[in-house]
Design a protein around this motif. Structure first.
Motif: not given
Length: 74
Positions: A31-38
């Motif tokens: 989830e942290d990585l996804n938020s960074i990508v977004i």
């Protein structure tokens, strides 16, 4: 209520708890990585829009200057 479980059951419960915590940690990391990508994608889009707006403004400005120079020469 105190429940006495067998040693095997206690070991299984401990192993399950460890597996669950690892799963939750992995999901949190994803989830942290996804938020960074977004966030990166949103910033890239904002910068792209700003660049296109500037390019449009510059082209309109240069076209206006060119038109005004031609009008003065005539």
């Amino acid at each position: 209520m105190t429940e006495n479980y067998s040693k095997l059951r206690q070991q299984a419960e401990a192993a399950f708890g460890k597996a669950q915590s690892q799963l939750f940690e992995r999901q949190r990391a994803i989830e942290d990585l996804n938020s960074i990508v977004i966030a990166r994608d949103e910033k890239t889009e904002r910068l792209r829009e700003a660049r296109l707006a500037k390019e449009l403004h510059d082209s309109v400005t240069s076209a206006t200057k060119l038109t005004s120079k031609r009008a003065r020469k005539s």
